[in-house]
Design an enzyme around this catalytic site. Sequence first.
Site, PDB file in Angstrom:
ATOM      1  N   SER A  92      73.888  67.674  52.861  1.00  0.00           N
ATOM      2  CA  SER A  92      74.902  67.143  51.950  1.00  0.00           C
ATOM      3  C   SER A  92      74.337  66.038  51.048  1.00  0.00           C
ATOM      4  O   SER A  92      73.558  65.186  51.486  1.00  0.00           O
ATOM      5  CB  SER A  92      76.056  66.565  52.768  1.00  0.00           C
ATOM      6  OG  SER A  92      76.886  65.814  51.920  1.00  0.00           O
ATOM      7  N   SER A  96      76.421  63.962  49.578  1.00  0.00           N
ATOM      8  CA  SER A  96      77.455  62.922  49.552  1.00  0.00           C
ATOM      9  C   SER A  96      76.932  61.539  49.946  1.00  0.00           C
ATOM     10  O   SER A  96      77.343  60.543  49.328  1.00  0.00           O
ATOM     11  CB  SER A  96      78.639  63.311  50.437  1.00  0.00           C
ATOM     12  OG  SER A  96      79.302  64.400  49.850  1.00  0.00           O
ATOM     13  N   THR A 128      84.789  68.426  55.016  1.00  0.00           N
ATOM     14  CA  THR A 128      84.370  69.664  54.377  1.00  0.00           C
ATOM     15  C   THR A 128      84.501  70.826  55.347  1.00  0.00           C
ATOM     16  O   THR A 128      85.036  70.676  56.455  1.00  0.00           O
ATOM     17  CB  THR A 128      82.964  69.522  53.742  1.00  0.00           C
ATOM     18  OG1 THR A 128      82.713  70.685  52.958  1.00  0.00           O
ATOM     19  CG2 THR A 128      81.849  69.347  54.758  1.00  0.00           C
ATOM     20  N   LYS A 141      88.861  71.410  56.562  1.00  0.00           N
ATOM     21  CA  LYS A 141      89.788  70.912  55.532  1.00  0.00           C
ATOM     22  C   LYS A 141      91.265  71.173  55.856  1.00  0.00           C
ATOM     23  O   LYS A 141      92.138  70.453  55.415  1.00  0.00           O
ATOM     24  CB  LYS A 141      89.453  71.542  54.182  1.00  0.00           C
ATOM     25  CG  LYS A 141      88.186  70.999  53.543  1.00  0.00           C
ATOM     26  CD  LYS A 141      87.995  71.590  52.163  1.00  0.00           C
ATOM     27  CE  LYS A 141      86.823  70.958  51.474  1.00  0.00           C
ATOM     28  NZ  LYS A 141      86.672  71.407  50.083  1.00  0.00           N
ATOM     29  N   ASP A 183      89.285  67.501  45.115  1.00  0.00           N
ATOM     30  CA  ASP A 183      88.456  68.543  44.495  1.00  0.00           C
ATOM     31  C   ASP A 183      88.977  68.977  43.117  1.00  0.00           C
ATOM     32  O   ASP A 183      88.240  68.973  42.137  1.00  0.00           O
ATOM     33  CB  ASP A 183      88.372  69.776  45.399  1.00  0.00           C
ATOM     34  CG  ASP A 183      87.458  69.552  46.596  1.00  0.00           C
ATOM     35  OD1 ASP A 183      86.537  68.721  46.497  1.00  0.00           O
ATOM     36  OD2 ASP A 183      87.672  70.219  47.629  1.00  0.00           O
ATOM     37  N   ALA A 241      91.416  83.337  42.972  1.00  0.00           N
ATOM     38  CA  ALA A 241      92.668  82.757  43.478  1.00  0.00           C
ATOM     39  C   ALA A 241      92.477  82.270  44.912  1.00  0.00           C
ATOM     40  O   ALA A 241      93.401  82.284  45.720  1.00  0.00           O
ATOM     41  CB  ALA A 241      93.790  83.798  43.395  1.00  0.00           C
ATOM     42  N   GLY A 289      90.632  79.181  47.656  1.00  0.00           N
ATOM     43  CA  GLY A 289      90.845  77.749  47.891  1.00  0.00           C
ATOM     44  C   GLY A 289      90.477  76.890  46.690  1.00  0.00           C
ATOM     45  O   GLY A 289      91.223  75.977  46.310  1.00  0.00           O
TER      46      GLY A 289
HETATM   47  P1  ATR Z   1      86.936  79.526  47.938  1.00  0.00           P
HETATM   48  O1  ATR Z   1      87.593  78.611  48.928  1.00  0.00           O
HETATM   49  O2  ATR Z   1      85.485  79.213  47.679  1.00  0.00           O
HETATM   50  O3  ATR Z   1      87.712  79.663  46.673  1.00  0.00           O
HETATM   51  P2  ATR Z   1      87.985  81.948  49.074  1.00  0.00           P
HETATM   52  O4  ATR Z   1      89.239  81.229  49.369  1.00  0.00           O
HETATM   53  O5  ATR Z   1      87.405  82.853  50.108  1.00  0.00           O
HETATM   54  O6  ATR Z   1      86.835  80.948  48.657  1.00  0.00           O
HETATM   55  O7  ATR Z   1      88.214  82.798  47.714  1.00  0.00           O
HETATM   56  C1  ATR Z   1      87.250  83.616  47.173  1.00  0.00           C
HETATM   57  C2  ATR Z   1      87.686  84.106  45.782  1.00  0.00           C
HETATM   58  O8  ATR Z   1      86.594  84.832  45.213  1.00  0.00           O
HETATM   59  C3  ATR Z   1      88.866  85.041  45.783  1.00  0.00           C
HETATM   60  O9  ATR Z   1      89.575  84.896  44.580  1.00  0.00           O
HETATM   61  C4  ATR Z   1      88.173  86.412  45.852  1.00  0.00           C
HETATM   62  O10 ATR Z   1      88.941  87.499  45.365  1.00  0.00           O
HETATM   63  P3  ATR Z   1      89.935  88.309  46.376  1.00  0.00           P
HETATM   64  O11 ATR Z   1      91.096  87.408  46.625  1.00  0.00           O
HETATM   65  O12 ATR Z   1      90.299  89.539  45.646  1.00  0.00           O
HETATM   66  O13 ATR Z   1      89.133  88.573  47.621  1.00  0.00           O
HETATM   67  C5  ATR Z   1      87.021  86.161  44.921  1.00  0.00           C
HETATM   68  N1  ATR Z   1      85.892  87.076  45.104  1.00  0.00           N
HETATM   69  C6  ATR Z   1      84.919  86.985  46.051  1.00  0.00           C
HETATM   70  N2  ATR Z   1      84.019  87.982  45.881  1.00  0.00           N
HETATM   71  C7  ATR Z   1      84.426  88.711  44.796  1.00  0.00           C
HETATM   72  C8  ATR Z   1      83.916  89.849  44.098  1.00  0.00           C
HETATM   73  N3  ATR Z   1      82.789  90.452  44.500  1.00  0.00           N
HETATM   74  N4  ATR Z   1      84.589  90.292  43.004  1.00  0.00           N
HETATM   75  C9  ATR Z   1      85.714  89.681  42.598  1.00  0.00           C
HETATM   76  N5  ATR Z   1      86.248  88.597  43.208  1.00  0.00           N
HETATM   77  C10 ATR Z   1      85.621  88.119  44.284  1.00  0.00           C
END
Ligand code: ATR
Length: 280
Positions: free
Chosen positions: A15, A17, A63, A67, A103, A131, A133
Amino acid sequence: MYYQLGLIGYPIQHSLSPWIHETFLQRTDQKGNYSLIEIDPKMSFASEVETLRERNLHGFNVTVPYKEKIIPYLQDIDDQAKQIGAVNTVLCKNGKWIGYNTDGIGYVRSLQHHYPELKKDKGKQILILGAGGAAKGIYAALLKDDFHQITIANRTVEKAKALLMNQHSDVNDKAITIKEAEKTITQYDVIIQTTSVGMKPNETETIVSLQTLKENVIVSDIVYQPLYTSFLQKAQSFGARIHLGHTMLLYQAQYAFEIWTNQTPNVERMDEELQKKLEG
Ligand code: ATR
């Protein structure tokens, strides 16, 4: 006052931080330290939290993977963190733990620092790709800052719809698929890539094609490994202004530091240093 600060998470050995917050302490002429408190997920989180309470920290960051897990141990939580359902900063005050999420607000600060026009014009057409986290935090912060033309595109469109439903969305905000985003890409003033697509070791991947961009568009990617993602390189080659993901780290930390110490550290020139550290 001697500030005892820290970070809980796993794994956190790499990290940056401690460097960021110890620089902030120096820059604001304050004394203190920032320690890495690694909590192995195999241990009981409840008893690790008890040990943490005994350290009498002034505040700490949280982290992955804690979280959400930290929330039941807080005595209070601010609106942003509650809305997002995740806490990355805890203020320990008069024996109470208060949870915040810096964040999304940090991300928006960073974007506005680099593109000050976004401090004024809240009617810009913004596209958030993803969409998960990260998107949730950024969307909540954009809403708090009165932006009111936001579209969220996700591979699984239901998740984008749920994100709109669960926040105090503006009536103009929309949820669409990634394919629809690609077709309408020319209408956006700001495009924010929040998924892990393009992150090492898959750095040649990009989530949408960017050929027909609006003039003066700002394209941002929260991925910072690599720093210049394929997405940003393509955007730049089509004439876009770009915004690099690592600056979010500095500004989320700046806001956390304000919560703990009531002082706003100057982040000037830390951007380049952070870039060097990330590039090894
Ligand atoms: P984080 O907390 O980093 O945002 P997450 O909550 O697991 O991680 O969200 C991952 C995001 O990346 C989601 O929007 C996911 O789309 P889906 O909801 O359809 O799964 C998107 N994502 C990850 N890999 C992807 C890919 N190969 N193509 C399109 N979207 C992807």
